[in-house]
Enzyme design. Structure first.
Site, PDB file in Angstrom:
ATOM      1  N   PRO A   1       0.820  -1.222   0.000  1.00 18.56           N
ATOM      2  CA  PRO A   1       0.000   0.000   0.000  1.00 18.56           C
ATOM      3  C   PRO A   1       0.857   1.278   0.000  1.00 18.56           C
ATOM      4  O   PRO A   1       0.526   2.241  -0.678  1.00 18.56           O
ATOM      5  CB  PRO A   1      -0.815  -0.116   1.290  1.00 18.56           C
ATOM      6  CG  PRO A   1      -0.856  -1.568   1.604  1.00 18.56           C
ATOM      7  CD  PRO A   1       0.370  -2.189   1.016  1.00 18.56           C
TER       8      PRO A   1
ATOM      9  N   ALA B   1       4.290   1.278  -0.685  1.00 19.24           N
ATOM     10  CA  ALA B   1       5.533   1.070  -1.440  1.00 19.24           C
ATOM     11  C   ALA B   1       5.185   0.666  -2.863  1.00 19.24           C
ATOM     12  O   ALA B   1       4.921  -0.505  -3.146  1.00 19.24           O
ATOM     13  CB  ALA B   1       6.392  -0.003  -0.775  1.00 19.24           C
TER      14      ALA B   1
ATOM     15  N   SER C   1       6.053   2.965  -6.558  1.00 25.13           N
ATOM     16  CA  SER C   1       7.238   3.381  -7.314  1.00 25.13           C
ATOM     17  C   SER C   1       8.479   3.345  -6.437  1.00 25.13           C
ATOM     18  O   SER C   1       9.593   3.180  -6.935  1.00 25.13           O
ATOM     19  CB  SER C   1       7.036   4.805  -7.848  1.00 25.13           C
ATOM     20  OG  SER C   1       5.940   4.844  -8.718  1.00 25.13           O
TER      21      SER C   1
ATOM     22  N   THR D   1       0.005 -10.041  -9.471  1.00 21.03           N
ATOM     23  CA  THR D   1      -0.466 -10.646 -10.713  1.00 21.03           C
ATOM     24  C   THR D   1      -0.288 -12.166 -10.673  1.00 21.03           C
ATOM     25  O   THR D   1       0.786 -12.647 -10.294  1.00 21.03           O
ATOM     26  CB  THR D   1       0.293 -10.028 -11.913  1.00 21.03           C
ATOM     27  OG1 THR D   1       0.017  -8.640 -11.945  1.00 21.03           O
ATOM     28  CG2 THR D   1      -0.132 -10.658 -13.233  1.00 21.03           C
TER      29      THR D   1
ATOM     30  N   ARG E   1     -15.366  -0.142 -44.638  1.00 18.78           N
ATOM     31  CA  ARG E   1     -16.494   0.662 -44.150  1.00 18.78           C
ATOM     32  C   ARG E   1     -16.756   1.874 -45.055  1.00 18.78           C
ATOM     33  O   ARG E   1     -15.846   2.664 -45.313  1.00 18.78           O
ATOM     34  CB  ARG E   1     -16.169   1.151 -42.731  1.00 18.78           C
ATOM     35  CG  ARG E   1     -17.162   2.120 -42.143  1.00 18.78           C
ATOM     36  CD  ARG E   1     -18.464   1.442 -41.815  1.00 18.78           C
ATOM     37  NE  ARG E   1     -19.357   2.311 -41.064  1.00 18.78           N
ATOM     38  CZ  ARG E   1     -20.629   2.006 -40.835  1.00 18.78           C
ATOM     39  NH1 ARG E   1     -21.135   0.869 -41.280  1.00 18.78           N
ATOM     40  NH2 ARG E   1     -21.387   2.822 -40.138  1.00 18.78           N
TER      41      ARG E   1
ATOM     42  N   ILE F   1     -11.193   4.889 -35.391  1.00 17.50           N
ATOM     43  CA  ILE F   1     -11.496   4.489 -36.774  1.00 17.50           C
ATOM     44  C   ILE F   1     -12.681   3.519 -36.796  1.00 17.50           C
ATOM     45  O   ILE F   1     -13.480   3.509 -37.725  1.00 17.50           O
ATOM     46  CB  ILE F   1     -10.231   3.896 -37.436  1.00 17.50           C
ATOM     47  CG1 ILE F   1      -9.205   5.023 -37.688  1.00 17.50           C
ATOM     48  CG2 ILE F   1     -10.556   3.160 -38.739  1.00 17.50           C
ATOM     49  CD1 ILE F   1      -7.828   4.548 -38.116  1.00 17.50           C
TER      50      ILE F   1
ATOM     51  N   GLY G   1     -18.362   3.677 -33.249  1.00 16.57           N
ATOM     52  CA  GLY G   1     -19.106   3.087 -32.120  1.00 16.57           C
ATOM     53  C   GLY G   1     -18.755   1.632 -31.897  1.00 16.57           C
ATOM     54  O   GLY G   1     -18.747   1.143 -30.757  1.00 16.57           O
TER      55      GLY G   1
ATOM     56  N   GLU H   1       5.778  -2.320 -13.929  1.00 20.49           N
ATOM     57  CA  GLU H   1       7.230  -2.437 -14.180  1.00 20.49           C
ATOM     58  C   GLU H   1       7.873  -1.055 -14.261  1.00 20.49           C
ATOM     59  O   GLU H   1       8.829  -0.847 -15.014  1.00 20.49           O
ATOM     60  CB  GLU H   1       7.527  -3.237 -15.460  1.00 20.49           C
ATOM     61  CG  GLU H   1       7.076  -4.670 -15.428  1.00 20.49           C
ATOM     62  CD  GLU H   1       7.781  -5.534 -14.392  1.00 20.49           C
ATOM     63  OE1 GLU H   1       8.904  -5.176 -13.978  1.00 20.49           O
ATOM     64  OE2 GLU H   1       7.195  -6.545 -13.976  1.00 20.49           O
TER      65      GLU H   1
ATOM     66  N   SER I   1       5.592   5.457 -16.438  1.00 13.40           N
ATOM     67  CA  SER I   1       6.268   6.277 -17.454  1.00 13.40           C
ATOM     68  C   SER I   1       7.135   7.349 -16.790  1.00 13.40           C
ATOM     69  O   SER I   1       8.225   7.675 -17.275  1.00 13.40           O
ATOM     70  CB  SER I   1       5.232   6.945 -18.373  1.00 13.40           C
ATOM     71  OG  SER I   1       4.666   5.990 -19.241  1.00 13.40           O
TER      72      SER I   1
HETATM   73  C1  LIG Z   1      -2.652  -4.526 -13.091  1.00 12.80           C
HETATM   74  C2  LIG Z   1      -1.436  -4.377 -12.242  1.00 12.80           C
HETATM   75  C3  LIG Z   1      -0.629  -5.479 -12.017  1.00 12.80           C
HETATM   76  C4  LIG Z   1       0.500  -5.368 -11.182  1.00 12.80           C
HETATM   77  N1  LIG Z   1       1.255  -6.487 -10.902  1.00 12.80           N
HETATM   78  C5  LIG Z   1       2.211  -6.412  -9.947  1.00 12.80           C
HETATM   79  C6  LIG Z   1       2.877  -7.599  -9.480  1.00 12.80           C
HETATM   80  O1  LIG Z   1       2.664  -8.705 -10.001  1.00 12.80           O
HETATM   81  N2  LIG Z   1       3.758  -7.502  -8.463  1.00 12.80           N
HETATM   82  C7  LIG Z   1       4.026  -6.305  -7.889  1.00 12.80           C
HETATM   83  O2  LIG Z   1       4.835  -6.280  -6.955  1.00 12.80           O
HETATM   84  N3  LIG Z   1       3.440  -5.147  -8.308  1.00 12.80           N
HETATM   85  C8  LIG Z   1       2.530  -5.179  -9.317  1.00 12.80           C
HETATM   86  N4  LIG Z   1       1.889  -4.032  -9.739  1.00 12.80           N
HETATM   87  C9  LIG Z   1       2.205  -2.762  -9.086  1.00 12.80           C
HETATM   88  C10 LIG Z   1       2.879  -1.762  -9.983  1.00 12.80           C
HETATM   89  O3  LIG Z   1       4.209  -2.125 -10.204  1.00 12.80           O
HETATM   90  C11 LIG Z   1       2.724  -0.385  -9.317  1.00 12.80           C
HETATM   91  O4  LIG Z   1       1.360  -0.019  -9.456  1.00 12.80           O
HETATM   92  C12 LIG Z   1       3.613   0.663  -9.919  1.00 12.80           C
HETATM   93  O5  LIG Z   1       4.962   0.403  -9.627  1.00 12.80           O
HETATM   94  C13 LIG Z   1       3.276   2.064  -9.406  1.00 12.80           C
HETATM   95  O6  LIG Z   1       3.141   2.086  -8.028  1.00 12.80           O
HETATM   96  P1  LIG Z   1       1.826   2.743  -7.368  1.00 12.80           P
HETATM   97  O7  LIG Z   1       0.647   2.136  -8.026  1.00 12.80           O
HETATM   98  O8  LIG Z   1       1.925   2.601  -5.899  1.00 12.80           O
HETATM   99  O9  LIG Z   1       1.863   4.254  -7.767  1.00 12.80           O
HETATM  100  P2  LIG Z   1       2.690   5.424  -7.034  1.00 12.80           P
HETATM  101  O10 LIG Z   1       4.102   5.003  -6.849  1.00 12.80           O
HETATM  102  O11 LIG Z   1       1.934   5.858  -5.837  1.00 12.80           O
HETATM  103  O12 LIG Z   1       2.653   6.551  -8.124  1.00 12.80           O
HETATM  104  C14 LIG Z   1       1.507   7.418  -8.321  1.00 12.80           C
HETATM  105  C15 LIG Z   1       1.878   8.431  -9.394  1.00 12.80           C
HETATM  106  O13 LIG Z   1       2.991   9.204  -8.940  1.00 12.80           O
HETATM  107  C16 LIG Z   1       4.038   9.140  -9.880  1.00 12.80           C
HETATM  108  N5  LIG Z   1       5.333   9.196  -9.186  1.00 12.80           N
HETATM  109  C17 LIG Z   1       5.768   8.422  -8.166  1.00 12.80           C
HETATM  110  N6  LIG Z   1       7.011   8.784  -7.809  1.00 12.80           N
HETATM  111  C18 LIG Z   1       7.376   9.795  -8.635  1.00 12.80           C
HETATM  112  C19 LIG Z   1       8.542  10.599  -8.786  1.00 12.80           C
HETATM  113  N7  LIG Z   1       9.627  10.406  -8.043  1.00 12.80           N
HETATM  114  N8  LIG Z   1       8.549  11.561  -9.742  1.00 12.80           N
HETATM  115  C20 LIG Z   1       7.465  11.755 -10.539  1.00 12.80           C
HETATM  116  N9  LIG Z   1       6.339  11.040 -10.450  1.00 12.80           N
HETATM  117  C21 LIG Z   1       6.296  10.071  -9.519  1.00 12.80           C
HETATM  118  C22 LIG Z   1       3.827   7.820 -10.621  1.00 12.80           C
HETATM  119  O14 LIG Z   1       4.466   7.819 -11.876  1.00 12.80           O
HETATM  120  C23 LIG Z   1       2.319   7.798 -10.701  1.00 12.80           C
HETATM  121  O15 LIG Z   1       1.898   8.591 -11.779  1.00 12.80           O
HETATM  122  C24 LIG Z   1       0.813  -4.117 -10.612  1.00 12.80           C
HETATM  123  C25 LIG Z   1      -0.004  -2.988 -10.890  1.00 12.80           C
HETATM  124  C26 LIG Z   1      -1.109  -3.123 -11.688  1.00 12.80           C
HETATM  125  C27 LIG Z   1      -1.972  -1.905 -11.930  1.00 12.80           C
END
Ligand SMILES: Cc1cc2nc3c(=O)[nH]c(=O)nc-3n(C[C@H](O)[C@H](O)[C@H](O)COP(=O)(O)OP(=O)(O)OC[C@H]3O[C@@H](n4cnc5c(N)ncnc54)[C@H](O)[C@@H]3O)c2cc1C
Length: 391
Positions: free
Chosen positions: A126, A128, A130, A156, A263, A337, A340, A363, A366
């Site tokens: 929750p 941890a 990025s 996943t 189309r 393209i 609906g 992973e 962006s």
């Molecule tokens: C469908 C799905 C499957 C997944 N599967 C896995 C899995 O198998 N195992 C696993 O461990 N994780 C998994 N994840 C987690 C995924 O890796 C994280 O959601 C991702 O790393 C982003 O973390 P967060 O969602 O907490 O977003 P946050 O880290 O809270 O980020 C929120 C926003 O802030 C931005 N942000 C954060 N830090 C910075 C910075 N320093 N500078 C600028 N912008 C920043 C981010 O880019 C984002 O736009 C999955 C996520 C999804 C949605």
């Protein structure tokens, strides 16, 4: 310079396309039922084994397909055409499992390679995302080994897997460490299975760990090795995302091109209108340049020496960032393209539209890819842009 696919790559591409076409027959059922019954999982598992494309990232001596990174990218590009994330049924064990001891390999990795077990990777929490260093899950040593406590999100394949690779802060110093944990170990609870935007053949559940006892032999790759092992995976995994998104975008463009030609509105095929042509052309550009770069970097990884590692890490970020964003643009245009019909879930473009969105998030988002690329530029200059072999 020789940009041709090798003979082996061309064969792999054809095999991967044949497997993709077979699995595509399950797309609508997966969409309508939010997953597939166990019998379909078994049928597809057999088809994957017959194709020889299981565990493409693992050495042949352990039973994997033992492909190079460039070859893996070729395979992933084909699989990326699939909706419902059915590409994930063609299993690629977590690269972290290469760090298994011989005993762990027999118990965990070899059965995954053979399609008898399935892994999932639990890093995100929750607080941890990025920033995985904000880890709150702990591993405390006792006489029997380690006791895990914490919470993991977005796991996943967590519903389908039978063991987990869990990142936890070990010992009083909180050393980031990976643990191999059987999912039926007492104290593990699947607390929530959120519905996400995409339809994915597996789920991404949340888990809690309450006094989960594991043995000393559960440590994967040594105490404190957790971040390094996870990071070492990123280069390959990000390239595979780039490859899959390109495959998805190409399928969307094929469908949109055919639809545009067929189309008719205002008495002529919509493909005759230049506003439509512009969308088709921009999509072709997005696909062509990203495919070329992704394959270049995949090839470079195969040739790389250890000192190239950091720059290749940044190049993989460029590939992932560029391809995932470009495929997002492509699918948006292709849906447009279709008009609906593009908004109808029985059309592949609609499903791809929802499914490609997450490739800009997982992973490393962006934004995180941009930080990696900028960090490389600041630390080592613009060499990251050089073609391999240039001085
Ligand atoms: C469908 C799905 C499957 C997944 N599967 C896995 C899995 O198998 N195992 C696993 O461990 N994780 C998994 N994840 C987690 C995924 O890796 C994280 O959601 C991702 O790393 C982003 O973390 P967060 O969602 O907490 O977003 P946050 O880290 O809270 O980020 C929120 C926003 O802030 C931005 N942000 C954060 N830090 C910075 C910075 N320093 N500078 C600028 N912008 C920043 C981010 O880019 C984002 O736009 C999955 C996520 C999804 C949605």
């Amino acid at each position: 310079m020789d940009f041709r696919l090798t003979e082996r790559q061309a064969r792999l591409k054809a095999d991967a396309r044949a497997l993709t076409d077979l699995i595509a027959g399950y797309e609508i059922a997966c969409e309508e039922n939010n997953g597939l019954p166990e019998s379909d999982h078994a049928t597809i598992r057999d088809a994957v084994l017959d194709s020889g494309l299981q565990a493409v990232n693992m050495p042949a001596e352990w039973g994997g397909a033992g492909l190079t990174i460039a070859e893996q990218a070729t395979v992933q590009e084909e699989l990326g055409r699939l909706t419902g994330a059915l590409w994930d049924m063609v299993w690629r064990p977590a690269n972290a499992l290469r760090f298994c001891t011989p005993e762990q390999r027999e118990r965990f990795l070899v059965p995954v390679i053979e399609g008898r077990r399935r892994d999932c990777y639990a890093v995100t929490e929750p607080e941890a995302g990025s920033d995985p260093q904000n880890l709150a899950t702990t591993a405390t040593r006792n006489d029997a080994g380690w006791v895990l406590n914490g919470e993991k999100w977005f796991v996943t394949v967590g519903d389908h897997a039978d063991f987990m690779i869990v990142l936890a802060a070990a010992g009083p110093e909180g050393a980031p460490t990976l643990f191999l944990v059987d999912k039926d170990t007492p104290g593990i609870e699947m607390t929530r299975v959120p519905r996400f935007m995409h339809t994915f053949v597996y789920e991404h559940p949340e888990f809690t760990f309450t006094d989960v006892q594991v043995g000393e032999d559960a440590v994967l790759g040594g105490i404190g090795g957790g971040y390094d092992i996870t990071r070492s995976w990123f280069t390959e995994e990000r390239l595979m995302i780039a490859a899959r998104t390109i495959g998805a975008a190409e399928r969307a463009l094929e469908l949109a091109r055919d639809w545009a030609v067929e189309r008719e509105q205002f008495g002529a095929p919509i493909a005759s209108y230049q506003l439509i042509q512009g969308m088709l052309a921009d999509s072709a550009v997005d696909i062509a340049v990203n495919r070329a770069y992704t394959h270049q970097v995949a090839w470079e990884v195969d040739q790389a020496s250890p000192e190239d590692r950091k720059t290749l890490h940044a190049k993989a970020s460029i590939a992932k960032l560029a391809a995932s964003e470009a495929s997002g643009r492509v699918i948006d245009r292709c849906l447009q393209i279709f008009g609906g019909r593009g908004y109808d879930r029985s059309y592949a473009v609609e499903r791809l539209y929802r499914e490609l969105r997450v490739d800009r998030i997982w992973e490393g988002t962006s934004e995180i890819q941009r930080l990696i690329i900028a960090n490389e530029l600041v630390k080592r200059g613009t060499g990251v842009l050089a073609l391999p072999g240039s001085r």
